[in-house]
Design a protein around this motif. Structure first.
Motif, mmCIF file in Angstrom:
data_model
loop_
_atom_site.group_PDB
_atom_site.id
_atom_site.type_symbol
_atom_site.label_atom_id
_atom_site.label_comp_id
_atom_site.label_asym_id
_atom_site.label_seq_id
_atom_site.Cartn_x
_atom_site.Cartn_y
_atom_site.Cartn_z
ATOM 1 N N LEU A 86 0.832 -1.187 -0.105
ATOM 2 C CA LEU A 86 -0.034 0.030 0.008
ATOM 3 C C LEU A 86 0.825 1.289 0.071
ATOM 4 C CD1 LEU A 86 -2.567 -0.808 2.698
ATOM 5 C CD2 LEU A 86 -2.931 -0.475 0.116
ATOM 6 N N TYR A 87 0.521 2.346 -0.728
ATOM 7 C CA TYR A 87 1.382 3.546 -0.511
ATOM 8 C C TYR A 87 1.223 4.236 0.473
ATOM 9 C CZ TYR A 87 1.860 3.527 -5.824
ATOM 10 O OH TYR A 87 2.283 3.296 -7.058
ATOM 11 N N PRO A 88 2.376 4.864 0.864
ATOM 12 C CA PRO A 88 2.520 5.487 2.327
ATOM 13 C C PRO A 88 1.100 6.505 2.382
ATOM 14 C CG PRO A 88 4.565 5.680 1.205
ATOM 15 C CD PRO A 88 3.608 4.982 0.207
ATOM 16 N N GLY A 89 0.682 6.261 3.771
ATOM 17 C CA GLY A 89 -0.469 7.091 4.039
ATOM 18 C C GLY A 89 -1.922 6.419 3.524
ATOM 19 N N MET A 90 -2.003 5.369 2.749
ATOM 20 C CA MET A 90 -3.097 4.820 2.383
ATOM 21 C C MET A 90 -4.069 4.401 3.251
ATOM 22 S SD MET A 90 -4.900 4.986 -0.390
ATOM 23 C CE MET A 90 -3.883 5.717 -1.545
ATOM 24 N N MET A 91 -3.258 3.399 4.056
ATOM 25 C CA MET A 91 -4.101 2.908 5.234
ATOM 26 C C MET A 91 -4.873 3.869 6.220
ATOM 27 S SD MET A 91 -5.478 0.032 5.919
ATOM 28 C CE MET A 91 -4.339 -1.452 5.735
ATOM 29 N N SER A 92 -4.325 5.081 6.402
ATOM 30 C CA SER A 92 -4.722 5.939 7.301
ATOM 31 C C SER A 92 -5.743 6.957 6.567
ATOM 32 C CB SER A 92 -3.430 6.927 7.521
ATOM 33 O OG SER A 92 -4.205 8.257 8.333
ATOM 34 N N LEU A 93 -5.674 6.983 5.234
ATOM 35 C CA LEU A 93 -6.682 7.530 4.581
ATOM 36 C C LEU A 93 -7.731 6.898 4.135
ATOM 37 C CD1 LEU A 93 -7.341 9.891 2.041
ATOM 38 C CD2 LEU A 93 -6.926 7.966 0.566
ATOM 39 N N LEU A 94 -7.973 5.501 4.054
ATOM 40 C CA LEU A 94 -9.113 4.701 4.220
ATOM 41 C C LEU A 94 -9.799 4.766 5.311
ATOM 42 C CD1 LEU A 94 -7.621 1.599 2.046
ATOM 43 C CD2 LEU A 94 -9.003 3.644 1.236
ATOM 44 N N LYS A 95 -9.390 4.642 6.513
ATOM 45 C CA LYS A 95 -9.679 4.793 7.789
ATOM 46 C C LYS A 95 -10.429 5.929 7.949
ATOM 47 C CE LYS A 95 -6.386 1.688 10.182
ATOM 48 N NZ LYS A 95 -5.214 1.673 11.200
ATOM 49 N N LYS A 96 -9.806 7.017 7.664
ATOM 50 C CA LYS A 96 -10.445 8.459 7.701
ATOM 51 C C LYS A 96 -11.841 8.475 6.668
ATOM 52 C CE LYS A 96 -6.296 10.759 9.126
ATOM 53 N NZ LYS A 96 -5.281 11.926 8.598
ATOM 54 N N LEU A 97 -11.593 7.958 5.673
ATOM 55 C CA LEU A 97 -12.910 8.110 4.747
ATOM 56 C C LEU A 97 -13.938 7.175 5.183
ATOM 57 C CD1 LEU A 97 -11.164 7.811 1.281
ATOM 58 C CD2 LEU A 97 -12.089 9.685 2.374
ATOM 59 N N HIS A 98 -13.708 6.156 5.826
ATOM 60 C CA HIS A 98 -14.578 5.000 6.296
ATOM 61 C C HIS A 98 -15.292 5.760 7.460
ATOM 62 C CE1 HIS A 98 -15.889 1.656 8.901
ATOM 63 N NE2 HIS A 98 -16.278 1.175 7.539
ATOM 64 N N ASN A 99 -14.464 6.382 8.244
ATOM 65 C CA ASN A 99 -15.031 6.739 9.683
ATOM 66 C C ASN A 99 -15.912 7.996 9.511
ATOM 67 O OD1 ASN A 99 -13.647 5.029 11.065
ATOM 68 N ND2 ASN A 99 -11.882 6.569 11.558
ATOM 69 N N ASN A 100 -15.538 8.598 8.208
ATOM 70 C CA ASN A 100 -16.529 9.701 7.817
ATOM 71 C C ASN A 100 -17.795 9.438 6.871
ATOM 72 O OD1 ASN A 100 -15.587 12.880 8.234
ATOM 73 N ND2 ASN A 100 -13.857 11.411 8.019
ATOM 74 N N GLY A 101 -18.046 8.015 6.834
ATOM 75 C CA GLY A 101 -19.208 7.712 6.286
ATOM 76 C C GLY A 101 -19.265 7.359 4.796
#
Length: 217
Positions: A86-101
């Motif tokens: 996974l590209y750097p920062g991608m897992m964190s991005l997915l978590k934030k998007l998911h948490n924002n609905g």
């Protein structure tokens, strides 16, 4: 930029850097036919587009395309598919998007079964409502065809945006009136994506989060 709630992600070059595995497998097939190996920068173009198109571009005769893809897949299916990250920062991005609905989906020209395996291996699969890709029998290969299939699977793609790294993502999404945000870290060229109609280019995952209209929490 508005706030998008349905986000389609390309896989290779967008979520995942899968260049090493793809390039090694493509080189194996080209050597089999005695073809000259393209430069490293040219080999990067194997990442993303349909495999058949790439082999044709680099000299594999039409009657040899099936054999070339079989050679490629023999190595790819055993080891090459997991030579990625996974590209750097991608897992964190997915978590934030998911948490924002946000509704997260994948639309890739890579075979669907392989895409699911890779995202499961990397721990990212649970964030996606649906992972849609190409079929092994070539009945569904282009990005536009994959998005059509994805739309059928999830009951429509209203107010959606595509996130990808090549003009194939831009044109495939445009066929369904879906805008594209390009990413500069992949295997495409930002200027080409802009000329093809990308609404914006993200240089990193923080910029992408802003372009998607999601608050940084």
């Amino acid at each position: 930029m508005g706030s998008y709630k349905t986000i389609l992600f390309d896989l290779d070059g967008t979520l995942v850097d899968s260049g090493e595995g793809i390039i090694r497998c493509a080189q194996l097939a080209l050597r089999h036919f005695g073809l000259p190996l393209p430069s490293p920068s040219e080999m990067r173009t194997f990442v993303g587009p349909p495999l058949r198109d790439s082999f044709s571009r680099f000299g594999v005769a039409p009657e040899n395309l099936e054999e070339a893809m079989a050679i490629y897949r023999s190595r790819y299916n055993s080891s090459g598919k997991f030579e990625c990250f996974l590209y750097p920062g991608m897992m964190s991005l997915l978590k934030k998007l998911h948490n924002n609905g946000c509704r997260l989906l994948v639309a890739t020209s890579k075979p669907e079964i392989t895409s699911v395996e890779i995202l499961t291996h990397l721990g990212a699969a649970p964030y996606f409502e649906c992972i849609a890709g190409a079929t092994m029998d070539n009945s569904r290969t282009t990005k536009a065809q994959v998005i059509a299939h994805l739309s059928e699977q999830v009951g429509g793609l209203s107010d959606a945006v595509m996130v990808g790294d090549t003009i194939f993502d831009v044109s495939g999404a445009a066929a369904h009136q879906i805008p594209t945000i390009g990413v500069a870290w992949g295997y495409g060229i930002a200027e080409d994506m802009e000329r093809a109609g990308a609404v914006a280019i993200a240089g990193n995952t923080t910029q992408l989060l802003d372009l998607l209209g999601v608050e940084r929490k």
